[in-house]
Design an enzyme around this catalytic site. Structure first.
Site, PDB file in Angstrom:
ATOM      1  CD  GLU A  68      51.522  18.843 -11.793  1.00  0.00           C
ATOM      2  OE1 GLU A  68      51.010  17.916 -11.139  1.00  0.00           O
ATOM      3  OE2 GLU A  68      51.053  19.253 -12.870  1.00  0.00           O
ATOM      4  CG  ASP A 116      55.379  15.437  -6.802  1.00  0.00           C
ATOM      5  OD1 ASP A 116      54.553  15.750  -5.938  1.00  0.00           O
ATOM      6  OD2 ASP A 116      55.802  14.266  -6.948  1.00  0.00           O
ATOM      7  CD  GLU A 165      53.186  19.191  -6.650  1.00  0.00           C
ATOM      8  OE1 GLU A 165      53.275  18.394  -5.691  1.00  0.00           O
ATOM      9  OE2 GLU A 165      52.640  18.886  -7.737  1.00  0.00           O
TER      10      GLU A 165
END
Length: 236
Positions: free
Chosen positions: A54, A58, A130
């Site tokens: 994640e 991102d 993400e």
């Protein structure tokens, strides 16, 4: 990485078709779909979960969207580009993509997270999206993940460019404060409660040293939005 059972691999192949990307290493996809609550309930197995992916996803998402907007909106300045990007990469937009591909059905969740509605929680679905971006980047590189992002978020990107996406509370607060004040807005986590798989974050938003609002949420992003919403009610 852990071995994936044949039954689980078959389930993942269903999602692969929806993603439109064929993984060379499907274990990365499984990790992207593994929530920390599941890993915590099976600590002895040392199962990798999706928070690192994640984190990576991102950043990858931000650079891909930034690159697209920079090259397609040549007349807009930094401030406008930033606002459009924010509306594209916000939690609700990313969660909506997860919902469209039914990603919640493929998550590995702990029992506690399961019974409290984790499969439908906006923060978890956005984080999962993400994480999958991070997994595709590691598996196929920047070109492949860019294709996935721009294909999956195509409608969201167009809506954002046309101003059809409602501005998030943080952006609204930023714009209002900038119109009357030059002091910097900051967000600070003031408390955390609960176990890692079901944590509540408490955030306060300040202008300079003045606290304008406080908010709570299942993620830092959600808590910041709630704090900004309360601040807006106070200042407007």
């Amino acid at each position: 990485m852990q071995r994936i059972k044949q039954e689980r691999e078959e389930i993942l192949k269903e999602l692969v078709k929806k993603l439109g990307y064929e993984f060379k290493n499907i274990k990365l996809l499984n990790e992207a779909l593994t929530h920390s609550s599941y890993a915590n309930e099976h600590k002895k197995r040392k199962i990798p979960y999706n928070e690192r992916l994640e984190f990576l996803g991102d950043s990858v998402l931000s650079i891909v969207i930034s690159d697209y907007l920079y090259n397609h909106l040549a007349t807009l300045q930094e401030g406008e580009l930033t606002k459009i990007r924010a509306s594209i990469v916000c939690e609700p937009s990313l969660a909506n993509c997860s919902i469209n591909m039914q990603m919640g059905n493929y998550l590995l969740l702990g029992k506690g997270e399961e019974v409290t509605g984790g499969r439908e929680r906006v923060s978890i679905l956005a984080d999962t999206f993400e994480a999958i971006i991070g997994a595709i980047y590691l598996d196929g590189g920047l070109i492949k993940v860019s294709e996935f992002i721009l294909r999956t978020l195509h409608e969201t990107i167009q809506d954002a460019i046309e101003g059809k996406i409602f501005k998030d509370y943080k952006t609204q607060l930023q714009e209002f404060v900038q119109s009357i004040n030059t002091k910097k807005i900051s967000y600070e986590v003031i408390n955390e409660e609960g176990p890692d798989h079901n944590k509540i974050f408490y955030v306060q938003v300040k202008i300079g040293d003045e606290v304008l609002g406080e908010g709570a949420g299942k993620s830092k992003k959600e808590a910041e939005q709630n704090a900004a919403q309360k601040a807006l009610k106070k200042v407007m």
